[in-house]
Design a protein around this motif. Structure first.
Motif, PDB file in Angstrom:
ATOM      1  N   ALA A 118       3.735   6.051  -5.014  1.00  0.00           N
ATOM      2  CA  ALA A 118       3.671   6.247  -6.454  1.00  0.00           C
ATOM      3  C   ALA A 118       2.583   7.257  -6.782  1.00  0.00           C
ATOM      4  CB  ALA A 118       3.387   4.922  -7.141  1.00  0.00           C
ATOM      5  N   HIS A 119       1.435   7.063  -6.149  1.00  0.00           N
ATOM      6  CA  HIS A 119       0.301   7.906  -6.474  1.00  0.00           C
ATOM      7  C   HIS A 119       0.493   9.341  -6.007  1.00  0.00           C
ATOM      8  CE1 HIS A 119      -3.554   9.753  -5.299  1.00  0.00           C
ATOM      9  NE2 HIS A 119      -3.919   9.340  -6.496  1.00  0.00           N
ATOM     10  N   LEU A 163       5.738  15.794  -7.908  1.00  0.00           N
ATOM     11  CA  LEU A 163       7.002  15.751  -8.649  1.00  0.00           C
ATOM     12  C   LEU A 163       6.796  16.255 -10.072  1.00  0.00           C
ATOM     13  CD1 LEU A 163       8.693  12.429  -7.501  1.00  0.00           C
ATOM     14  CD2 LEU A 163       9.637  14.732  -7.366  1.00  0.00           C
ATOM     15  N   THR A 164       5.678  15.833 -10.670  1.00  0.00           N
ATOM     16  CA  THR A 164       5.352  16.296 -12.015  1.00  0.00           C
ATOM     17  C   THR A 164       5.201  17.814 -12.029  1.00  0.00           C
ATOM     18  OG1 THR A 164       4.105  14.267 -12.200  1.00  0.00           O
ATOM     19  CG2 THR A 164       3.784  15.886 -13.945  1.00  0.00           C
ATOM     20  N   ARG A 165       4.500  18.304 -10.997  1.00  0.00           N
ATOM     21  CA  ARG A 165       4.276  19.749 -10.913  1.00  0.00           C
ATOM     22  C   ARG A 165       5.626  20.482 -10.862  1.00  0.00           C
ATOM     23  NH1 ARG A 165       0.812  19.928  -6.534  1.00  0.00           N
ATOM     24  NH2 ARG A 165       2.483  20.525  -5.132  1.00  0.00           N
ATOM     25  N   MET A 166       6.509  19.981 -10.016  1.00  0.00           N
ATOM     26  CA  MET A 166       7.810  20.613  -9.865  1.00  0.00           C
ATOM     27  C   MET A 166       8.572  20.630 -11.190  1.00  0.00           C
ATOM     28  SD  MET A 166       9.517  19.389  -6.337  1.00  0.00           S
ATOM     29  CE  MET A 166      11.213  19.312  -6.779  1.00  0.00           C
ATOM     30  N   GLU A 170       0.834  -1.202   0.000  1.00  0.00           N
ATOM     31  CA  GLU A 170       0.000   0.000   0.000  1.00  0.00           C
ATOM     32  C   GLU A 170       0.867   1.249   0.000  1.00  0.00           C
ATOM     33  OE1 GLU A 170      -2.830   0.099   3.181  1.00  0.00           O
ATOM     34  OE2 GLU A 170      -3.713  -1.780   2.494  1.00  0.00           O
ATOM     35  N   VAL A 171       1.925   1.213   0.851  1.00  0.00           N
ATOM     36  CA  VAL A 171       2.798   2.381   0.909  1.00  0.00           C
ATOM     37  C   VAL A 171       3.385   2.660  -0.458  1.00  0.00           C
ATOM     38  CG1 VAL A 171       4.937   3.296   1.849  1.00  0.00           C
ATOM     39  CG2 VAL A 171       3.369   2.060   3.324  1.00  0.00           C
ATOM     40  N   GLN A 202      -7.332   5.825   6.461  1.00  0.00           N
ATOM     41  CA  GLN A 202      -6.391   5.277   5.490  1.00  0.00           C
ATOM     42  C   GLN A 202      -5.484   6.382   4.968  1.00  0.00           C
ATOM     43  OE1 GLN A 202      -8.817   3.506   2.494  1.00  0.00           O
ATOM     44  NE2 GLN A 202      -9.907   2.229   3.987  1.00  0.00           N
ATOM     45  N   ARG A 203      -4.391   5.928   4.372  1.00  0.00           N
ATOM     46  CA  ARG A 203      -3.426   6.913   3.882  1.00  0.00           C
ATOM     47  C   ARG A 203      -3.994   7.745   2.734  1.00  0.00           C
ATOM     48  NH1 ARG A 203      -0.575   2.275   4.092  1.00  0.00           N
ATOM     49  NH2 ARG A 203       0.893   2.092   5.799  1.00  0.00           N
ATOM     50  N   PHE A 204      -3.652   9.018   2.744  1.00  0.00           N
ATOM     51  CA  PHE A 204      -3.944   9.943   1.655  1.00  0.00           C
ATOM     52  C   PHE A 204      -5.430  10.217   1.457  1.00  0.00           C
ATOM     53  CE2 PHE A 204       0.196   8.231   0.112  1.00  0.00           C
ATOM     54  CZ  PHE A 204       0.897   9.412   0.223  1.00  0.00           C
TER      55      PHE A 204
END
Lengths: 225, 487
Positions: free
Chosen positions: B254-255, B261-264, B248-249, B414-416
């Protein structure tokens, strides 16, 4: 000051060197543990920056070897391992401070400064003074311009830490670690709020502010002209 | 399988036992055989002595011719199946014969000397070698008479020999059968053990091949194998959990790290497309540093959650005073409350002790407070409670924010996961996940309830001590043994 950087990642070492040079320090580089130990034990440096994972000889072993020869040069350990137990082993090996990658350059500078001052400082005095601000460790009395200032215990410790590092930049993380003993960053700007409360007590009623904000880095307690 | 059988401990043990048991059985039967043999001989000798006495008594003055006559009659009397036979040897005859009878030395004194011996019938009677009864085994008593005469009384012991030989053979067979049975039993037991071990081995192979949900078969016998399987299954369960968590992590990383990162990257790329002035570069770089910082924060939070879930951090655990910890954190947030015009109402009962990691617990509590202050409106109120429940200490934070709909309360842990309504506020959606992971690490449970209005998040810790002995001033508590939470 004169700094030895022992770091096997040449790009990272180059950045460090450049940044430290621009901040007015002179830097020598070593790319593995053996070279680093050789340079550190033959040359004379004000502070060492040692990466934990190095070829030939790991960073902690370099520091341990130096401490074994009574070399007390302050050392800051850089590591990608960040948990509390890693930090503890890092400090136990004789490192004086521990910084986890990735770190802010301002954080590194502030910590180097604190390390070098600490190693040069005379024994801690009971009474410290910055301008007209006075703090007595024994009686826990704080006065400014002769006026008594009442501080909460934690505010007292915060001020004490700032005064011990008078003139140096102190980062939020350093405050969290040293005043609160928290090794994590709360999302809320709790430190800024604490500082502003302290500022309202020691600076508000006086003409010359002593507690300054350093943009992008942290705070500095100093008597500026 | 057979080769494997020879290597099993069970089989080797049973082989050893088979050898030992066979030896024991063989010696027991041997002793029995020997005792029977010697008893029979004693009886024979007694009978021979008796026969001799009777004969000699009938002729007290030992007139040889009469004795010879009686002996002849006796020999003829019993017919074919006679057991005893008699013979009188004269001095001349003795010099002529050879063989076993001749080897018996003459008695030492003047009185009748008696000598017992085993020999063949042919030797005793002086038969021609090769005649049928020549080889019949006999026991003889030779008595020296006056005048160089010898009286020989013999007894046919062929039947007895047959019985003795038979028991000897039976003993041999019994020993052999014992050995074989022990071996067979050991083999069967070994096969059983081997079969079960191979079940475990196959399951292990499957699991190593990637089937993490595979479990060991647990039988109904509840023996040591079943118990071992149960424990191993529990271990596999835990490993699967950890692996799932890890997956899951990875998925989440990845998600959720890809988009920033794409934005940067895009920002930097676009900036590089054409020459820009100094201030614009500075602006873009400053933004990029902020983005990087946010990424690092998210990354650190993920790592902290993963580590807490994996149980890392409890190695530097000790007794933590929740009251002191809560007080310290509350003090840290007092200023924040003032700044935001939210009232912070703190009520802390003293002497709340749990076993755990102070850093993680403080981080969990600051996460809850961060949330409470983030979502409470100005003029709102945040309640921080540390109380002793009968079940154990409870840490709770209530706010006067919009709360979380009941249907979403499980999901937000849950995460995120962030609610649609909170998209506009900054945050990574990892705060409650960390709280939950820390709670689990400390065997505590996180509950989210309606505070009407707002949300109440509570951590219910297990009681460190039995309720009666809860000590406000726990100097005695240091003497208590460490209770390591079993995870």
């Amino acid at each position: 000051m004169k700094i030895l950087v022992i770091e096997d990642d040449r790009d990272a070492a180059a950045f460090l060197s450049k940044g430290l040079n621009e901040s007015g320090h002179s830097v020598e580089l070593a790319y593995d543990g053996e070279d680093g130990l050789h340079l550190a034990s033959t040359g004379s440096y004000d502070v060492l920056i040692v990466d934990r994972m190095l070829p030939c000889r790991d960073g902690l072993s370099v520091i341990r070897a130096l401490r074994g020869t009574e070399d007390r040069t302050p050392a800051l350990v850089l590591s990608a391992l960040g948990e509390v137990d890693d930090r503890v082993t890092g400090l136990a090996a004789g490192g004086d401070d521990y910084l986890v990658k990735p770190y802010a350059f301002a954080e590194l500078l502030a910590r180097l400064d604190a390390l070098v001052r600490r190693s040069q400082d005379a024994p801690v005095e009971n009474q410290v003074r910055v301008g007209d601000l006075e703090l007595d460790r024994l009686t826990r009395r704080v006065t400014r311009d002769g006026q008594r200032i009442h501080l909460q215990p934690r505010e007292f410790r915060l001020l004490e830490y700032l005064m011990r590092h008078t003139g140096q930049v102190v980062t939020r993380t350093m405050l969290l670690e040293n005043v609160w003993d928290y090794h994590f960053d709360p999302q809320t700007n709790v430190i800024d709020v604490q500082i502003s409360r302290l500022r309202s007590k020691i600076d508000k009623d006086f003409d010359r502010p002593l507690l300054h904000t350093v943009r992008g880095a942290g705070y500095r307690l100093a008597e500026l002209d | 399988m057979l080769e494997g059988l020879f290597r099993t401990t069970v089989f080797r043990l049973s082989l050893l036992y088979a050898v030992v048991f066979s030896l024991v059985a063989a010696s027991a039967l041997g002793v029995l055989h020997w005792a029977t043999k010697s008893e029979l001989r004693d009886q024979n000798d007694a009978r021979l002595r008796l026969e001799t006495e009777v004969l000699l008594e009938r002729y007290p003055d030992q007139r040889i011719p009469a004795l010879l006559e009686t002996v002849r009659q006796q020999n003829e009397q019993d017919g074919r199946n006679r057991v005893f036979f008699y013979r009188v040897l004269g001095p001349l005859e003795q010099r002529l014969i050879s063989g076993a009878l001749a080897d018996i030395p003459a008695g030492p004194g003047p009185g009748p000397a008696r000598t017992y011996a085993d020999m063949r019938l042919g030797d005793a009677l002086g038969l021609e070698p090769g005649t049928l009864p020549y080889d019949v085994p006999v026991r003889v008593l030779v008595t020296d008479l006056r005048g160089g005469y010898r009286l020989v009384v013999g007894r046919d012991v062929a039947d007895q020999r047959v019985v003795l030989d038979h028991t000897f053979q039976v003993a041999l067979v019994a020993t052999g059968v014992t050995f074989l049975l022990a071996l067979l039993g050991g083999g069967l037991m070994g096969m059983d053990v081997l079969r079960r071990i191979q079940g475990v081995r196959r399951a292990a192979d499957d699991i190593m091949a990637g089937d993490l949900s595979r479990r060991l078969a647990v039988g109904t016998r509840d023996d040591e194998f079943d118990q071992l399987s149960v424990r191993l299954n529990a271990m596999l369960e835990r490993i699967e959990q950890l692996m799932t968590g890890l997956r899951e992590v990875t998925d989440n990383v990845a998600h959720d790290l890809r988009s920033p990162l794409t934005r940067m990257r895009n920002r930097l790329e676009v900036t590089l497309l054409e020459a820009r002035d100094q201030s614009e570069y500075r602006q873009v770089m400053g933004d990029t540093v902020d983005d990087a910082d946010q990424l690092i924060r998210t990354f650190n939070a993920l790592l902290a959650i993963a580590r807490a879930e994996a149980g890392v951090g409890l190695q530097d655990s000790g007794e933590v005073d929740l009251a002191t910890l809560t007080e310290e954190v509350a003090e840290l947030y007092e200023g924040v409350a003032e700044d935001k015009s939210i009232s912070l109402d703190t009520r802390i009962e003293p002497g709340l002790r749990v076993r755990g990691n102070r850093q993680l617990l403080a981080q969990a509590l600051t996460n809850l407070l961060d949330n409470a202050f983030k979502y409470s409106p100005a003029g709102g109120r945040v309640e921080l409670r540390a109380a002793a429940d009968p079940q154990g200490p409870v840490l709770s934070v209530s706010d006067t924010g919009p709360g979380i709909p009941e249907a979403e309360r499980e999901r937000v842990q849950q995460r995120f996961v962030r609610l649609e309504s909170s998209r506009s506020t900054p945050g990574s959606g990892l705060g409650l996940s960390l709280v939950k992971a820390v709670a689990r690490l400390h065997q505590a449970t996180l509950t989210l309830t309606d505070a009407a209005p707002g949300l109440r998040a509570a951590l219910h810790f297990p009681s460190l001590y039995p309720p009666r002995s809860t000590k406000k001033n726990g100097s005695a508590s240091l003497l208590r043994p460490h209770q390591t939470p079993n995870r």
